[in-house]
Design an enzyme around this catalytic site. Structure first.
Site, PDB file in Angstrom:
ATOM      1  N   GLY A  11     -78.380 -69.000 -62.805  1.00 27.37           N
ATOM      2  CA  GLY A  11     -77.730 -68.024 -63.674  1.00 27.37           C
ATOM      3  C   GLY A  11     -76.437 -68.498 -64.305  1.00 27.37           C
ATOM      4  N   VAL A  32     -62.907 -62.112 -74.051  1.00 27.47           N
ATOM      5  CA  VAL A  32     -62.447 -60.725 -74.020  1.00 27.47           C
ATOM      6  C   VAL A  32     -63.392 -59.837 -73.203  1.00 27.47           C
ATOM      7  CG1 VAL A  32     -61.147 -60.851 -76.180  1.00 27.47           C
ATOM      8  CG2 VAL A  32     -63.582 -60.276 -76.240  1.00 27.47           C
ATOM      9  N   ASP A  76     -74.088 -58.349 -62.440  1.00 29.63           N
ATOM     10  CA  ASP A  76     -73.303 -58.064 -63.649  1.00 29.63           C
ATOM     11  C   ASP A  76     -73.933 -56.996 -64.536  1.00 29.63           C
ATOM     12  OD1 ASP A  76     -71.673 -60.069 -62.747  1.00 29.63           O
ATOM     13  OD2 ASP A  76     -71.713 -61.246 -64.597  1.00 29.63           O
ATOM     14  N   HIS A  85     -50.075 -74.090 -36.917  1.00 29.95           N
ATOM     15  CA  HIS A  85     -48.844 -74.521 -37.590  1.00 29.95           C
ATOM     16  C   HIS A  85     -48.943 -76.008 -37.913  1.00 29.95           C
ATOM     17  CE1 HIS A  85     -44.606 -74.665 -38.598  1.00 29.95           C
ATOM     18  NE2 HIS A  85     -44.499 -75.757 -37.840  1.00 29.95           N
TER      19      HIS A  85
HETATM   20  P1  FAD Z   1     -76.326 -64.097 -63.968  1.00 28.50           P
HETATM   21  O1  FAD Z   1     -75.667 -65.142 -63.150  1.00 28.50           O
HETATM   22  O2  FAD Z   1     -75.845 -63.861 -65.321  1.00 28.50           O
HETATM   23  O3  FAD Z   1     -77.887 -64.404 -63.960  1.00 28.50           O
HETATM   24  C1  FAD Z   1     -78.788 -63.680 -64.701  1.00 28.50           C
HETATM   25  C2  FAD Z   1     -80.024 -64.523 -64.943  1.00 28.50           C
HETATM   26  O4  FAD Z   1     -81.020 -63.728 -65.537  1.00 28.50           O
HETATM   27  C3  FAD Z   1     -79.777 -65.689 -65.900  1.00 28.50           C
HETATM   28  O5  FAD Z   1     -80.214 -66.890 -65.305  1.00 28.50           O
HETATM   29  C4  FAD Z   1     -80.610 -65.340 -67.129  1.00 28.50           C
HETATM   30  O6  FAD Z   1     -81.149 -66.479 -67.778  1.00 28.50           O
HETATM   31  C5  FAD Z   1     -81.701 -64.478 -66.517  1.00 28.50           C
HETATM   32  N1  FAD Z   1     -82.311 -63.537 -67.471  1.00 28.50           N
HETATM   33  C6  FAD Z   1     -81.671 -62.658 -68.289  1.00 28.50           C
HETATM   34  N2  FAD Z   1     -82.571 -61.913 -68.956  1.00 28.50           N
HETATM   35  C7  FAD Z   1     -83.794 -62.318 -68.559  1.00 28.50           C
HETATM   36  C8  FAD Z   1     -85.119 -61.914 -68.890  1.00 28.50           C
HETATM   37  N3  FAD Z   1     -85.361 -60.925 -69.750  1.00 28.50           N
HETATM   38  N4  FAD Z   1     -86.130 -62.565 -68.286  1.00 28.50           N
HETATM   39  C9  FAD Z   1     -85.922 -63.577 -67.406  1.00 28.50           C
HETATM   40  N5  FAD Z   1     -84.691 -63.982 -67.053  1.00 28.50           N
HETATM   41  C10 FAD Z   1     -83.639 -63.363 -67.611  1.00 28.50           C
HETATM   42  N6  FAD Z   1     -67.676 -65.102 -60.525  1.00 28.50           N
HETATM   43  C11 FAD Z   1     -67.141 -65.379 -59.324  1.00 28.50           C
HETATM   44  O7  FAD Z   1     -67.423 -64.672 -58.349  1.00 28.50           O
HETATM   45  N7  FAD Z   1     -66.305 -66.447 -59.152  1.00 28.50           N
HETATM   46  C12 FAD Z   1     -65.964 -67.272 -60.175  1.00 28.50           C
HETATM   47  O8  FAD Z   1     -65.217 -68.218 -59.981  1.00 28.50           O
HETATM   48  C13 FAD Z   1     -66.518 -66.986 -61.455  1.00 28.50           C
HETATM   49  N8  FAD Z   1     -66.215 -67.775 -62.505  1.00 28.50           N
HETATM   50  C14 FAD Z   1     -66.795 -67.513 -63.719  1.00 28.50           C
HETATM   51  C15 FAD Z   1     -66.471 -68.335 -64.796  1.00 28.50           C
HETATM   52  C16 FAD Z   1     -67.029 -68.110 -66.032  1.00 28.50           C
HETATM   53  C17 FAD Z   1     -66.686 -69.028 -67.192  1.00 28.50           C
HETATM   54  C18 FAD Z   1     -67.954 -67.039 -66.204  1.00 28.50           C
HETATM   55  C19 FAD Z   1     -68.612 -66.797 -67.532  1.00 28.50           C
HETATM   56  C20 FAD Z   1     -68.272 -66.205 -65.148  1.00 28.50           C
HETATM   57  C21 FAD Z   1     -67.681 -66.436 -63.895  1.00 28.50           C
HETATM   58  N9  FAD Z   1     -67.957 -65.607 -62.803  1.00 28.50           N
HETATM   59  C22 FAD Z   1     -67.385 -65.879 -61.591  1.00 28.50           C
HETATM   60  C23 FAD Z   1     -68.854 -64.452 -62.907  1.00 28.50           C
HETATM   61  C24 FAD Z   1     -70.248 -64.815 -62.346  1.00 28.50           C
HETATM   62  O9  FAD Z   1     -70.770 -65.908 -63.049  1.00 28.50           O
HETATM   63  C25 FAD Z   1     -71.180 -63.614 -62.436  1.00 28.50           C
HETATM   64  O10 FAD Z   1     -70.586 -62.506 -61.798  1.00 28.50           O
HETATM   65  C26 FAD Z   1     -72.517 -63.891 -61.782  1.00 28.50           C
HETATM   66  O11 FAD Z   1     -73.151 -65.010 -62.342  1.00 28.50           O
HETATM   67  C27 FAD Z   1     -73.426 -62.672 -61.910  1.00 28.50           C
HETATM   68  O12 FAD Z   1     -74.646 -62.927 -61.296  1.00 28.50           O
HETATM   69  P2  FAD Z   1     -75.981 -62.172 -61.754  1.00 28.50           P
HETATM   70  O13 FAD Z   1     -77.048 -62.645 -60.823  1.00 28.50           O
HETATM   71  O14 FAD Z   1     -75.710 -60.725 -61.857  1.00 28.50           O
HETATM   72  O15 FAD Z   1     -76.263 -62.642 -63.237  1.00 28.50           O
HETATM   73  P1  NAD Z   2     -61.366 -60.072 -68.518  1.00 27.13           P
HETATM   74  O1  NAD Z   2     -61.692 -58.643 -68.545  1.00 27.13           O
HETATM   75  O2  NAD Z   2     -60.933 -60.686 -67.251  1.00 27.13           O
HETATM   76  O3  NAD Z   2     -60.225 -60.399 -69.581  1.00 27.13           O
HETATM   77  C1  NAD Z   2     -60.335 -60.057 -70.933  1.00 27.13           C
HETATM   78  C2  NAD Z   2     -58.940 -59.909 -71.495  1.00 27.13           C
HETATM   79  O4  NAD Z   2     -59.038 -59.857 -72.906  1.00 27.13           O
HETATM   80  C3  NAD Z   2     -58.245 -58.629 -71.051  1.00 27.13           C
HETATM   81  O5  NAD Z   2     -57.001 -58.952 -70.461  1.00 27.13           O
HETATM   82  C4  NAD Z   2     -58.105 -57.830 -72.341  1.00 27.13           C
HETATM   83  O6  NAD Z   2     -56.921 -57.063 -72.370  1.00 27.13           O
HETATM   84  C5  NAD Z   2     -58.096 -58.921 -73.388  1.00 27.13           C
HETATM   85  N1  NAD Z   2     -58.552 -58.516 -74.729  1.00 27.13           N
HETATM   86  C6  NAD Z   2     -59.609 -57.733 -75.047  1.00 27.13           C
HETATM   87  N2  NAD Z   2     -59.736 -57.641 -76.395  1.00 27.13           N
HETATM   88  C7  NAD Z   2     -58.757 -58.396 -76.944  1.00 27.13           C
HETATM   89  C8  NAD Z   2     -58.371 -58.722 -78.271  1.00 27.13           C
HETATM   90  N3  NAD Z   2     -59.039 -58.250 -79.332  1.00 27.13           N
HETATM   91  N4  NAD Z   2     -57.313 -59.537 -78.472  1.00 27.13           N
HETATM   92  C9  NAD Z   2     -56.624 -60.017 -77.412  1.00 27.13           C
HETATM   93  N5  NAD Z   2     -56.939 -59.743 -76.116  1.00 27.13           N
HETATM   94  C10 NAD Z   2     -58.002 -58.957 -75.879  1.00 27.13           C
HETATM   95  O7  NAD Z   2     -62.673 -60.806 -69.138  1.00 27.13           O
HETATM   96  P2  NAD Z   2     -63.123 -62.334 -69.107  1.00 27.13           P
HETATM   97  O8  NAD Z   2     -61.961 -63.224 -68.877  1.00 27.13           O
HETATM   98  O9  NAD Z   2     -63.960 -62.513 -70.306  1.00 27.13           O
HETATM   99  O10 NAD Z   2     -64.050 -62.371 -67.823  1.00 27.13           O
HETATM  100  C11 NAD Z   2     -65.186 -61.509 -67.730  1.00 27.13           C
HETATM  101  C12 NAD Z   2     -65.541 -61.220 -66.301  1.00 27.13           C
HETATM  102  O11 NAD Z   2     -66.074 -62.387 -65.688  1.00 27.13           O
HETATM  103  C13 NAD Z   2     -64.343 -60.833 -65.427  1.00 27.13           C
HETATM  104  O12 NAD Z   2     -64.094 -59.458 -65.468  1.00 27.13           O
HETATM  105  C14 NAD Z   2     -64.779 -61.257 -64.071  1.00 27.13           C
HETATM  106  O13 NAD Z   2     -65.480 -60.192 -63.470  1.00 27.13           O
HETATM  107  C15 NAD Z   2     -65.740 -62.414 -64.322  1.00 27.13           C
HETATM  108  N6  NAD Z   2     -65.083 -63.695 -63.972  1.00 27.13           N
HETATM  109  C16 NAD Z   2     -64.655 -63.888 -62.704  1.00 27.13           C
HETATM  110  C17 NAD Z   2     -64.018 -65.056 -62.367  1.00 27.13           C
HETATM  111  C18 NAD Z   2     -63.557 -65.251 -60.950  1.00 27.13           C
HETATM  112  O14 NAD Z   2     -64.018 -64.526 -60.085  1.00 27.13           O
HETATM  113  N7  NAD Z   2     -62.682 -66.199 -60.682  1.00 27.13           N
HETATM  114  C19 NAD Z   2     -63.781 -66.033 -63.310  1.00 27.13           C
HETATM  115  C20 NAD Z   2     -64.218 -65.802 -64.595  1.00 27.13           C
HETATM  116  C21 NAD Z   2     -64.868 -64.634 -64.921  1.00 27.13           C
END
Ligand code: FAD
Ligand code: NAD
Length: 465
Positions: A41, A271, A312, A444
């Site tokens: 994913g 965003v 998600d 420690h």
């Molecule tokens: P996803 O991981 O989005 O998986 C969904 C899967 O469903 C995908 O593989 C997709 O291809 C598949 N799919 C979708 N529609 C269909 C369909 N119709 N048929 C078949 N397959 C389909 N979270 C953390 O906890 N820690 C982090 O450090 C963190 N860092 C992140 C950094 C970034 C840049 C981003 C973008 C996200 C980050 N997240 C982090 C958030 C995390 O990636 C998500 O919360 C997590 O992947 C959600 O898992 P999921 O299984 O719900 O969905």
């Molecule tokens: P976010 O909700 O963390 O941040 C988006 C930010 O964009 C907010 O602070 C918001 O005020 C701002 N914003 C919105 N519209 C704007 C605009 N027009 N101009 C300027 N600022 C604007 O969203 P993200 O960073 O895209 O991450 C999405 C989700 O992915 C997070 O909520 C989190 O759940 C997940 N995620 C988790 C991790 C982790 O666990 N370490 C890392 C990456 C992502």
């Protein structure tokens, strides 16, 4: 058209879906998982793992670059060089290993894997458009685990090269000289900081009055300070308007309607994220929605019998470990076990510099929940280990009930603090009291001693401050 039958069909092999499928199969449930892309994913392919790889690369590079100026420790280094294309190859290697790992785990658990895009015919029948044509899958139970994707701003559409999503940035071998980041939340700050450490001149544009508005200001201040030290420009209460007329800048407006043009080679838009549901043909079902997200109850059941949703696609907090935990629970429910979402806390880590870690209730949340509270906060400035690693910024804060001292929440900000998430969460899930943490011998010298000291402080007798 091929036809398959199963007790459980999981759509999406992200952290939520693949964990659900493995656990169900372990319990003897005949399970099929459908994935349109690579297993793992968002998290594994374009999220958690690749972003942490780039953050690590940024840390390593920055440490060496910093040492060119000499240092208090007495280490001086020659200017480092980076081949960012090689960095991405290294990152892709990690992702590839993990893709294979997830596929292997599913195979070992005897989960049937079907490649293709799933769409609903009805709640018990799904059609998969795959490389070898259509497959019909009939299932007693279906779990939607289709995750999320980047929100696109209509006036700043992604083009993959100038206006990029996090997925684009994590695959782009050319580091920009100047990067404008729209959105100072999780992704914008994690990636923005990493790129700043790699020598990119970063400007963060955040609509709210401060970065990471979901965290309290005490926790975000050390991060804001560090961004300043790293040379990152942060513009708060500022809104992106679109690409500048020259095609090489970002136009922004502040709360007083003052426009600024930020010259940049690339714009990263972070965003928020929206659920992935379009291809599912959800309008063929009668499942209740929560805005764009799928509405679930405390068992992850939707409003339709036998139809579940996890991760998600069900909304915030969008975290991989929440998706996994939901997946495990739903698998056990489908296998006939009595389960309900009974977690006290979902840890959240923001991998900025320093990292922010929150588990359970903040002081404000605890008060809002009508608790009388005691808090204890211990700064790393007074922690020996922090001094020896040259990172004294940050603190650990404990929030406990005033009457019986049960710990309701632990928050921290500090370098490397993410590794304490397990201990913090365990304390809360086990119903630990301040006395339990204070009475536990903490090794420690470690930064973890700050937790014990914060608990002692909550009890009114900290030793080292
Ligand atoms: P996803 O991981 O989005 O998986 C969904 C899967 O469903 C995908 O593989 C997709 O291809 C598949 N799919 C979708 N529609 C269909 C369909 N119709 N048929 C078949 N397959 C389909 N979270 C953390 O906890 N820690 C982090 O450090 C963190 N860092 C992140 C950094 C970034 C840049 C981003 C973008 C996200 C980050 N997240 C982090 C958030 C995390 O990636 C998500 O919360 C997590 O992947 C959600 O898992 P999921 O299984 O719900 O969905
Ligand atoms: P976010 O909700 O963390 O941040 C988006 C930010 O964009 C907010 O602070 C918001 O005020 C701002 N914003 C919105 N519209 C704007 C605009 N027009 N101009 C300027 N600022 C604007 O969203 P993200 O960073 O895209 O991450 C999405 C989700 O992915 C997070 O909520 C989190 O759940 C997940 N995620 C988790 C991790 C982790 O666990 N370490 C890392 C990456 C992502």
């Amino acid at each position: 058209m091929a036809e398959l039958n199963c007790k459980l069909l999981v759509i999406g092999a992200g952290p939520g879906g693949y964990v659900c499928a493995i656990r169900a199969s372990q319990l003897g449930v005949d399970t099929i998982i459908v994935e349109k892309d690579k297993p793992g994913g968002t998290c594994l392919n374009v999220g958690c793992i690749p972003s942490k790889a780039i953050i690590h690369a940024g840390d390593e590079y920055h440490k060496m670059a910093h040492a060119t100026e000499g240092s208090a420790i007495g280490i001086t280094a020659a200017a480092p060089a980076i081949d960012f294309a090689q960095t991405l190859t290294w990152k892709d290697g990690i992702v590839g290993r993990l893709n294979g790992g997830v596929a292997g785990l599913l195979k070992k658990a005897k989960v049937r894997q079907v490649a293709g895009t799933a769409r609903f015919h009805d709640a018990k029948k799904v059609i998969v458009d795959g490389p070898e044509g259509e497959t019909i899958i009939k299932a007693e139970n279906v779990v939607i685990a289709t995750g999320s994707t980047s929100v696109e701003l209509p006036f700043l559409p992604f083009d993959g090269t100038f206006v990029q999503s996090s997925t684009d940035v994590l695959a782009d071998p050319v580091l920009p000289k100047k990067l404008a980041v729209v959105g100072g939340g999780y992704i914008g700050l994690e990636l923005g900081t990493a790129l700043a450490k790699l020598g990119v001149q970063v400007t963060v544009v955040e609509a709210a009055e401060r970065i990471l508005p979901q965290y309290d200001p005490e926790l975000t201040k050390p991060v804001a300070d560090r961004l300043g030290t790293l040379g990152v420009t942060v513009m708060t209460k500022t809104f992106a308007q679109g690409v500048g007329d020259d095609g090489k800048s970002l136009l922004v407006k502040d709360a007083d309607d003052t426009e600024t043009i930020i010259a940049c080679d690339k714009v990263l838009v972070t965003v928020g994220r929206r659920p992935v549901t379009k291809e599912l043909d959800l309008d063929r079902l009668a499942a209740d929605m929560d805005g764009a997200f799928i509405k679930i109850d405390e068992t992850c059941a939707t409003s339709m019998r036998g139809l579940y949703a996890i991760g998600d696609v069900t909304g915030e907090p969008m975290l991989a470990h929440r998706a996994m935990s939901q997946g495990e629970m739903v698998a056990e429910i489908v296998a006939g076990e009595k389960r309900v979402w009974d977690k006290y806390c979902i840890p959240a880590v923001c991998f900025t510099d320093p990292e922010i870690l929150t588990v359970g209730l903040s002081p404000t949340e605890a008060k809002d929940a009508a608790h009388d509270i005691k808090t204890g906060k211990f700064p790393f400035m007074a922690n020996g280990r922090a001094m020896t690693t040259e990172r004294e910024d940050g603190f650990i804060r404990v929030v406990a009930r005033a009457d019986n001292h049960q710990i309701l929440g632990i928050q921290a900000v500090g370098e490397g603090i993410s590794e304490m998430a397990a201990g913090f969460a365990l304390a809360i899930e086990m119903g630990a009291r301040l006395e339990d943490v204070a009475g536990t011998i903490h090794a420690h010298p470690t930064k973890g001693e700050a937790l014990q000291e914060a608990a002692l402080m909550g009890l009114g007798h900290a030793l080292h401050i």
